[in-house]
Every structure is written in C-alpha cells, then in structure tokens.
Motif scaffolding. Structure first.
Motif, PDB file in Angstrom:
ATOM      1  N   LEU A 189      36.859  46.569  35.940  1.00 26.22           N
ATOM      2  CA  LEU A 189      38.384  46.193  35.804  1.00 26.22           C
ATOM      3  C   LEU A 189      39.004  46.722  37.022  1.00 26.22           C
ATOM      4  CD1 LEU A 189      38.956  47.341  32.231  1.00 26.22           C
ATOM      5  CD2 LEU A 189      38.651  45.169  32.886  1.00 26.22           C
ATOM      6  N   SER A 190      40.027  46.088  37.748  1.00 26.89           N
ATOM      7  CA  SER A 190      40.590  46.226  38.839  1.00 26.89           C
ATOM      8  C   SER A 190      42.312  46.087  38.891  1.00 26.89           C
ATOM      9  CB  SER A 190      40.252  45.460  39.979  1.00 26.89           C
ATOM     10  OG  SER A 190      40.641  44.087  39.778  1.00 26.89           O
ATOM     11  N   GLY A 191      42.912  47.033  39.619  1.00 26.07           N
ATOM     12  CA  GLY A 191      44.400  46.831  39.392  1.00 26.07           C
ATOM     13  C   GLY A 191      45.162  47.166  40.706  1.00 26.07           C
ATOM     14  N   LEU A 192      46.567  46.660  41.285  1.00 24.77           N
ATOM     15  CA  LEU A 192      47.120  46.705  42.351  1.00 24.77           C
ATOM     16  C   LEU A 192      48.480  46.988  42.065  1.00 24.77           C
ATOM     17  CD1 LEU A 192      46.750  46.023  45.402  1.00 24.77           C
ATOM     18  CD2 LEU A 192      47.291  43.803  44.891  1.00 24.77           C
ATOM     19  N   GLU A 193      49.174  47.922  43.096  1.00 24.81           N
ATOM     20  CA  GLU A 193      50.531  48.037  42.813  1.00 24.81           C
ATOM     21  C   GLU A 193      51.007  48.298  44.262  1.00 24.81           C
ATOM     22  OE1 GLU A 193      53.975  48.550  41.495  1.00 24.81           O
ATOM     23  OE2 GLU A 193      52.213  48.105  40.323  1.00 24.81           O
ATOM     24  N   GLY A 194      52.158  48.100  44.606  1.00 21.99           N
ATOM     25  CA  GLY A 194      52.760  48.164  46.059  1.00 21.99           C
ATOM     26  C   GLY A 194      53.149  49.604  45.957  1.00 21.99           C
ATOM     27  N   GLN A 195      53.800  49.816  47.168  1.00 24.37           N
ATOM     28  CA  GLN A 195      54.241  51.098  47.565  1.00 24.37           C
ATOM     29  C   GLN A 195      53.113  52.340  47.664  1.00 24.37           C
ATOM     30  OE1 GLN A 195      57.393  51.279  49.140  1.00 24.37           O
ATOM     31  NE2 GLN A 195      57.476  49.268  48.742  1.00 24.37           N
ATOM     32  N   GLY A 196      51.866  51.904  47.787  1.00 19.64           N
ATOM     33  CA  GLY A 196      50.984  52.921  47.570  1.00 19.64           C
ATOM     34  C   GLY A 196      50.457  53.565  46.367  1.00 19.64           C
ATOM     35  N   GLN A 197      51.287  53.020  45.416  1.00 22.01           N
ATOM     36  CA  GLN A 197      50.956  53.968  44.105  1.00 22.01           C
ATOM     37  C   GLN A 197      49.825  53.575  43.240  1.00 22.01           C
ATOM     38  OE1 GLN A 197      53.684  55.916  42.851  1.00 22.01           O
ATOM     39  NE2 GLN A 197      54.502  55.401  44.792  1.00 22.01           N
ATOM     40  N   ALA A 198      48.858  54.374  43.664  1.00 23.18           N
ATOM     41  CA  ALA A 198      47.408  54.344  43.143  1.00 23.18           C
ATOM     42  C   ALA A 198      47.413  54.596  41.596  1.00 23.18           C
ATOM     43  CB  ALA A 198      46.626  55.169  43.851  1.00 23.18           C
ATOM     44  N   PHE A 199      48.127  55.362  41.185  1.00 22.17           N
ATOM     45  CA  PHE A 199      48.157  55.797  39.340  1.00 22.17           C
ATOM     46  C   PHE A 199      48.729  54.581  38.767  1.00 22.17           C
ATOM     47  CE2 PHE A 199      47.920  60.079  41.483  1.00 22.17           C
ATOM     48  CZ  PHE A 199      46.460  60.454  40.748  1.00 22.17           C
ATOM     49  N   ASP A 200      50.025  53.927  39.302  1.00 23.38           N
ATOM     50  CA  ASP A 200      50.261  52.825  38.545  1.00 23.38           C
ATOM     51  C   ASP A 200      49.245  51.534  38.607  1.00 23.38           C
ATOM     52  OD1 ASP A 200      52.708  54.058  38.114  1.00 23.38           O
ATOM     53  OD2 ASP A 200      53.657  53.141  39.776  1.00 23.38           O
ATOM     54  N   ALA A 201      48.488  51.500  39.714  1.00 25.71           N
ATOM     55  CA  ALA A 201      47.488  50.597  39.966  1.00 25.71           C
ATOM     56  C   ALA A 201      46.354  50.758  38.630  1.00 25.71           C
ATOM     57  CB  ALA A 201      46.704  50.555  41.117  1.00 25.71           C
ATOM     58  N   TRP A 202      45.966  52.131  38.640  1.00 26.23           N
ATOM     59  CA  TRP A 202      45.157  52.271  37.582  1.00 26.23           C
ATOM     60  C   TRP A 202      45.616  51.925  36.182  1.00 26.23           C
ATOM     61  CZ3 TRP A 202      45.852  55.889  33.369  1.00 26.23           C
ATOM     62  CH2 TRP A 202      44.625  56.007  32.778  1.00 26.23           C
ATOM     63  N   ALA A 203      46.897  52.020  35.958  1.00 27.80           N
ATOM     64  CA  ALA A 203      47.356  51.555  34.605  1.00 27.80           C
ATOM     65  C   ALA A 203      47.554  50.202  34.590  1.00 27.80           C
ATOM     66  CB  ALA A 203      48.666  52.214  34.258  1.00 27.80           C
ATOM     67  N   ASN A 204      47.474  49.499  35.643  1.00 25.98           N
ATOM     68  CA  ASN A 204      47.660  47.875  35.818  1.00 25.98           C
ATOM     69  C   ASN A 204      46.153  47.465  35.463  1.00 25.98           C
ATOM     70  OD1 ASN A 204      50.245  47.951  36.209  1.00 25.98           O
ATOM     71  ND2 ASN A 204      50.164  47.849  38.437  1.00 25.98           N
ATOM     72  N   GLN A 205      45.133  48.171  35.608  1.00 18.85           N
ATOM     73  CA  GLN A 205      43.801  47.754  35.677  1.00 18.85           C
ATOM     74  C   GLN A 205      43.604  47.203  34.128  1.00 18.85           C
ATOM     75  OE1 GLN A 205      40.881  50.412  37.046  1.00 18.85           O
ATOM     76  NE2 GLN A 205      41.296  51.868  35.516  1.00 18.85           N
ATOM     77  N   PHE A 206      44.023  47.904  33.172  1.00 19.52           N
ATOM     78  CA  PHE A 206      43.828  47.768  31.753  1.00 19.52           C
ATOM     79  C   PHE A 206      44.763  46.729  31.082  1.00 19.52           C
ATOM     80  CE2 PHE A 206      42.781  52.237  32.462  1.00 19.52           C
ATOM     81  CZ  PHE A 206      41.338  52.103  32.067  1.00 19.52           C
ATOM     82  N   ASP A 207      45.956  46.325  31.484  1.00 17.29           N
ATOM     83  CA  ASP A 207      46.763  45.184  31.048  1.00 17.29           C
ATOM     84  C   ASP A 207      46.962  43.977  31.875  1.00 17.29           C
ATOM     85  OD1 ASP A 207      48.429  46.411  32.787  1.00 17.29           O
ATOM     86  OD2 ASP A 207      49.603  47.598  31.504  1.00 17.29           O
ATOM     87  N   THR A 208      46.717  43.984  33.073  1.00 16.77           N
ATOM     88  CA  THR A 208      46.889  43.055  34.027  1.00 16.77           C
ATOM     89  C   THR A 208      45.697  42.317  34.436  1.00 16.77           C
ATOM     90  OG1 THR A 208      48.744  43.983  34.973  1.00 16.77           O
ATOM     91  CG2 THR A 208      48.033  42.102  36.310  1.00 16.77           C
ATOM     92  N   GLY A 209      45.461  40.985  34.372  1.00 17.61           N
ATOM     93  CA  GLY A 209      44.357  40.038  34.666  1.00 17.61           C
ATOM     94  C   GLY A 209      43.425  40.146  33.614  1.00 17.61           C
ATOM     95  N   ARG A 210      42.118  39.847  33.946  1.00 17.99           N
ATOM     96  CA  ARG A 210      41.045  39.998  33.201  1.00 17.99           C
ATOM     97  C   ARG A 210      39.736  40.660  33.644  1.00 17.99           C
ATOM     98  NH1 ARG A 210      37.362  36.201  34.094  1.00 17.99           N
ATOM     99  NH2 ARG A 210      37.880  34.408  35.762  1.00 17.99           N
ATOM    100  N   PRO A 211      38.726  40.952  33.079  1.00 17.58           N
ATOM    101  CA  PRO A 211      37.716  41.801  33.296  1.00 17.58           C
ATOM    102  C   PRO A 211      36.695  40.843  34.025  1.00 17.58           C
ATOM    103  CG  PRO A 211      37.961  42.209  31.109  1.00 17.58           C
ATOM    104  CD  PRO A 211      39.008  41.221  31.222  1.00 17.58           C
ATOM    105  N   SER A 212      35.928  41.291  35.335  1.00 21.03           N
ATOM    106  CA  SER A 212      35.105  40.690  36.121  1.00 21.03           C
ATOM    107  C   SER A 212      33.691  40.978  35.775  1.00 21.03           C
ATOM    108  CB  SER A 212      35.297  40.744  37.404  1.00 21.03           C
ATOM    109  OG  SER A 212      36.829  40.565  37.743  1.00 21.03           O
ATOM    110  N   TYR A 213      32.821  40.370  35.983  1.00 18.58           N
ATOM    111  CA  TYR A 213      31.343  40.755  35.717  1.00 18.58           C
ATOM    112  C   TYR A 213      30.525  39.849  36.656  1.00 18.58           C
ATOM    113  CZ  TYR A 213      31.066  36.450  32.753  1.00 18.58           C
ATOM    114  OH  TYR A 213      31.301  35.219  32.587  1.00 18.58           O
ATOM    115  N   GLY A 214      29.128  40.254  36.648  1.00 16.36           N
ATOM    116  CA  GLY A 214      28.182  39.480  37.360  1.00 16.36           C
ATOM    117  C   GLY A 214      26.795  40.072  36.753  1.00 16.36           C
TER     118      GLY A 214
END
Length: 653
Positions: free
Chosen positions: A422-447
């Motif tokens: 699972l991955s997340g992205l957030e502007g202004q360098g907010q890594a912890f907000d990106a950590w929250a986004n990985q659970f509710d934004t987008g979908r899981p990836s696999y291979g």
C-alpha cells in the motif's frame, strides 16, 4: 622363640600336619636340589636309588620321558577344572589383617574414615573431572536453542539521506534552463522478517520518505511518501518443508542426547576408577601390616639366635637372619610410601577439600558375596544399557537426517515470489499524512512470479549425497563392531567373575598350606641344636617359608580385591554400575527426537540381540514432526545455575 604377629581370635585355626614328614621332605628337597641329577636315570627301573653325578656333564635337554602322555594331561586338566568349580555357599577367611586396616597408621595426623559409597558421593560432588563431564550436555543444549532460533522474528530499521546534484543532459529531466538536477531525499523504514518452518521468507516493513528537487515536473514539491510492503517467498522444491528446515534442530537434539550418553559412559568409568583406587588403598594398608608381621617373624628368629650366640648359634646363622631382617625393614619403607601414594591417588580422583592433609582410612571390608552370572542374559542387558550402543544408534539417526537433507538438496530451486504493498502521497513533505493516505486512497498493489535455478551437472549435491550414503554404511559397520566389542567385554567380565572366585579359593588353600609349613619348620628349627649343619639348613628353610607365607598372604589379599573389583567391572560391562550403587544421575533431558520408522535386521539365533527398536533404518522419508523449542536454563548466558544437584540419592537397587 620365633614369634608371629597377633591374629584375631576368630581366625585362629589348628592344622593337622605331620611335622616330622614335612621336616624330612624339606631336608631332602634342599639336599637334592643342591646337586645335578641324571634325569634319564630316574625314568629307569633303578630310579629308586638315584645316582648323583660327580663329573661335569653337558646340560640335558627336555625329553619325552619328562613329559606326561596326552591322556594323563587331559585327565589332570579335567580334574583341576572340576575341582575349580566352587559352591555358592563357599566361605572365605577375611584375613587377620582386616581389623587392622581400618585403624590409623599415622596417629600424629588427623584421619577420615570413608566407606565406598561415601567416597563415590564425594567424587560426584567435588570431582573436577566429573564436572567436566556433566557440563558437556549443557553445552550441547545451547546448540538446540541456537538452531531453533533461526525461525525467530528479526526486527530491523534503516534510514538514509541523499543529496544529489547531477548535470542535466535532457531538458525533460527538470525543464526550462536548469543545468543541474538537485534532489534532496530522506527515507526511513522499519519492519519484521523471519524464516518460517516451511522454508518461506516473510518480510513486512513500513517506509516513510521526504523528497524535494528543482524539477518543474515534480508535483507536489516537496512531497511526503509512505509505503507498507509485505513480501513472501516460498520454495516449491529445494528448501521446502518442515522436515528439511528443522533438520538442524533435530541434529542438535541428537547431539545433545549423545552427550548425555557420553556422560554416562565417562561417569561409570570414573566411578570404577574411584572404586579401584579405594580398594588399592585398602590393599596397600593391608600389605603394610603383612610386611610388619613378616618383619616381626624375622626379628623373633634374629633375637633367638642372638641370645644363643654364646651357646650354640653360629655366626653364619646370625648374619643370615640379620640380612633377612634388614631386607624386610627396607620393604617397610616402600610399603609406607605406597600407602601415601594410594591416598594421593584417591584424593586426586575425589577432589574433596576436606580430605586434604588427612589420613584416609577405608572402612568397608571386602564382602565375598557370590554373584550369579548368566552370560546370555547379561549380554542382552548390556545391549540395552551400555551407553556406547546408545551413542552408536543416535549417530546413525543423525547420519540418516543428514542423508535426507542431502537427498533433498538434489532438487532444483523453484521459488514462488509474491509482493503486496500500500502506498500514500502528500504535499508539503507531510510523510505522516501520506502514511494515513495509504489506507484510504487508491487501492492495493501486488505482484507474483516464479524463480528457477539448476546447477549444470549438479556435481556438488551429488557428491554430498554420495558422502552421506557412505557415512551411513560406515556407522552401521561401526555399530556392529560396537556390538561385538560389548559382547566380548561382557564375556570376559563374566568369566573373570567366575575365575576370580575360584582363584580366591585356591589362594586361600595355598595360604593355609604355607602357614602349616611354617609352623612345622619353626618347631623343627627350635628342636635342633644350633651347631649342627642341619640346623643351618633348617634356618634357611624357615626364612624361606616365612617369605613364602608372606607371598601367599599377599596373593590371597590380592585375589580378595580382584574378586571384588571383578564384580564392579562386570556391572560396568553390562551398563548397570550406576543402577547397582545408591546413586542416580538426573540428566537435564529436553524433548526427544521425533520417532521414526525402524526395522530390525535378522538376528542370529544363537546370540543375544539388542531390542527390536534400537537399530533404525532411515531409507524411507522421515516423518515431519515439529520439535518443541526447549526452555533455557536461565536468562543470563554468562552464568550457569548449579543450585539444584545434578544427581539424587535413591535406594540400593
């Protein structure tokens, strides 16, 4: 006037001996032995009057006339063998020296009386050598924990800062008129990984990042990133399965059990050596009193002659008696040193600090109990009890485990590789907000995918498999050799028990005969006038008889202890020495090795065989059984807990 050492009243015996006949026999024997005799003449009818040769003659060789015929030899052999069989209720004279052995020899020193059982217990508690033996299983036990720790979870974390300045050769890299690409990146990750018992590699980690650069295409700038990653790699051929991956744990458990058998073997050998040293001390103390008694006999003869110096004692007789007395006095010096040496030997085996600088006195006396020995039953017990055979069986088990590992390693590598994140992205360098986004934004990836690998010719694995097969064959031959060695040792020990009991009886009769001979020669010497030549010969006969009686007493004492030690050695040969003493070792057993299918080779009908489940065959695949992780003895690895005794006392079995 010729005195003898005082003997215990219970051991005094009356001998019905024809004194005059013994005297005549001894005189004739001395006279005849002083002159060469024609052996061929004695075989002729005129042998009733042997002719003493007065002229020098060549040395006569042994002829057939001096050797008995075959029938006579066989008859005498059978007669002696039949006479050697002793009844179970045979009684033996303990010897006049037994009450004296338990008395202090050096009154100026403090003394410590020890029984054999007390000595063995002191050795178990204080012996440095036994402490070396008992630590071996504890050392091997740590290898089990070490092997099983390969399946523990491992926590990891890492952080990295990268500041990059690279010249731009493509306008699409940063856009515009930017000549250098400047990138600033901070990343950190933490997670857990482990290898499962099925052989799979499992890894879970969380990564957080911050990135800022001068590219106009980098949006948002700066930005914070997060990624939760789970990877799982499962071998499908080589390296798969609990049986293969837990083989090192099983080998460590077998190695620890082999160490416990080694402790049993070394412990029995050490206790047997302690018992030998205990009885050796008894022997040396008894020998000292025997030599003192022999010295007293010689001194009585010397004093009697010295008193009759002016009457009828010849100077040659006095000198001969004095020489014998000096010789026996010198033997006393060596006997005293032998007692101290025996004490030092026993003290070095026991290592009890309370026995330093004290006189060790053995209290136990030899008890002549008859030990029933059934050879076939004893061999069967030895096959079940001897630690050497248990070690050989466990070594075969370990070799079979290695053979299965080598057979498994012949397979190619085929792994199933999977990855989920699972991955997340957030502007202004907010890594912890990106950590929250990985659970509710987008979908899981696999291979997922497959990895295959096979060495050309696979020579290393084939050579390893061939080596394991040869090791199995070698260990089975070694096991058969150990069986025959144990059978041989039991046969010899059982035979020694019977032989030593027979020898004890014959040595007792020989000692009694020597005592009767000495009594007869003493009376004859006391009745002869001192100036007579016959008296000189009688004196020599008397001194020789005293030495012969001393030798017979020593041989009887030696046969007493040989009989006692033969019982100890027989119990060690059958593997029951620890069971026969009031000592029971409490090893620190861990969980046993998983039981596998076994089979028993065809037994010989005329020989005892081991139990049916002792010799395993690991040709078929071993069953996969998960071994339990053993509990550690303590958390502090730098210390060893010795609060609880490693042995306990039980009743005599």
């Amino acid at each position: 006037m010729c005195g003898r050492a005082p003997t215990a009243p219970a051991h005094k015996k009356q001998w019905n001996v024809d004194v005059s006949a013994l005297a005549r026999f001894s005189f004739v024997a001395i006279t005849v032995s002083c002159a060469p005799i024609d052996l061929t003449a004695q075989s002729s009818p005129a042998a009733a009057h042997p002719v003493v040769s007065t002229a020098a003659q060549p040395a006569a060789s042994v002829t057939t006339d001096s050797v008995a015929d075959d029938q006579t030899l066989r008859h005498v052999h059978q007669h002696i063998e039949a006479d050697g069989v002793q009844s179970a209720d045979a009684t033996f004279d303990p010897g006049w020296w037994q009450p004296l052995v338990s008395q202090p020899i050096r009154p100026e020193d403090s003394s410590a009386g020890l029984t054999l059982d007390d000595t063995l217990l002191r050795a178990l508690e204080h012996s440095r050598q036994i402490q070396v033996f008992r630590d071996l299983p504890l050392i091997r036990e740590t290898t089990i924990i070490e092997a099983d720790a390969a399946f523990d979870w491992t926590a990891f974390t890492e952080a990295r800062w990268d500041d990059t300045t690279d010249p731009i050769g493509n306008s699409l890299t940063a856009g515009g008129d930017v000549q250098f690409f400047e990138d600033h990146r901070l990343s950190a990750r933490a997670g857990l990984r482990r290898r499962t018992r099925s052989g799979a590699d499992l890894e879970l980690f969380q990564r957080l990042g911050f990135q800022d650069n001068n590219s106009q295409f980098f949006v948002p700038d700066p930005q914070g990133t997060a990624r939760l990653n789970l990877s799982f790699t499962q071998p499908l051929m080589r390296g798969r399965g609990r049986q293969y991956n837990e083989s090192l744990v099983v080998l460590a458990q077998i190695d620890k059990n082999v160490a416990e058998d080694e402790v049993q073997r070394q412990l029995q050998s050490h206790l047997l050596e302690v018992a030998r040293s205990y009885w050796a001390l008894f022997l040396e103390r008894a020998v000292l009193y025997q030599k003192i008694n022999s010295y007293i006999r010689g001194k009585d003869v010397f004093d009697r002659l010295n008193q009759r110096r002016e009457v009828d004692a010849r100077l040659t007789q006095i000198i001969s008696a004095e020489a014998t007395l000096k010789s026996r006095a010198s033997e006393l010096v060596r006997a005293r040193a032998a007692v101290k040496n025996a004490e030092s030997r026993l003290r070095s085996l026991v290592n009890d600090p309370s026995l330093c600088d004290v006189e060790i006195i053995p209290i136990d006396m030899p008890v002549f109990e008859s030990l029933p020995v059934e050879l076939d039953e004893s061999i069967t017990i030895a096959f079940q009890k001897r630690p050497e055979l248990k070690q050989a069986i466990k070594n075969i088990k370990a070799a079979a485990v290695r053979l299965q590992m080598a057979k498994h390693e012949l397979l190619p590598v085929l792994d199933l590789v999977t990855n989920f994140y699972l991955s997340g992205l957030e502007g202004q360098g907010q890594a912890f907000d990106a950590w929250a986004n990985q659970f509710d934004t987008g979908r899981p990836s696999y291979g997922f995918g497959l990895e295959y690998e096979l060495p050309i010719l696979n020579r290393a694995a084939n050579a390893r498999h061939r080596r394991r097969q040869l090791e199995i064959r070698q260990l089975r031959n070694q096991y058969a050799t150990t069986l025959e060695t144990v059978r041989f040792e039991v046969e010899v020990a059982a035979r020694e028990c019977r032989t030593s009991q027979t020898e004890l009886s014959t040595k007792q009769h020989a000692m009694q005969a020597r005592a009767a001979q000495l009594n007869a020669l003493t009376k004859r010497w006391q009745q002869l006038p001192g100036e007579d030549v016959t008296a000189s010969l009688a004196l020599e006969n008397l001194l020789i008889a005293q030495d012969a009686l001393a030798d017979a007493e020593f041989e009887y004492l030696q046969s007493q202890l040989t009989f006692k030690l033969s019982i100890f050695n027989f119990k060690r040969a059958t593997g029951t020495l620890m069971e026969s003493r009031p000592i029971e070792v409490c090893p620190t057993d861990l969980e046993n090795v998983p039981v596998t299918q076994t089979h028993q080779p065809e037994p010989d009908s005329d020989k005892p065989q081991p139990e049916s489940d002792t010799l395993p065959s690991y040709i078929s695949e071993m069953q996969a059984t998960e071994p339990r992780t053993p509990a550690t003895r303590q958390n502090n690895a730098d210390q060893v807990d010795h609060e609880q005794p490693w042995y306990r006392i039980s009743g005599m079995r």
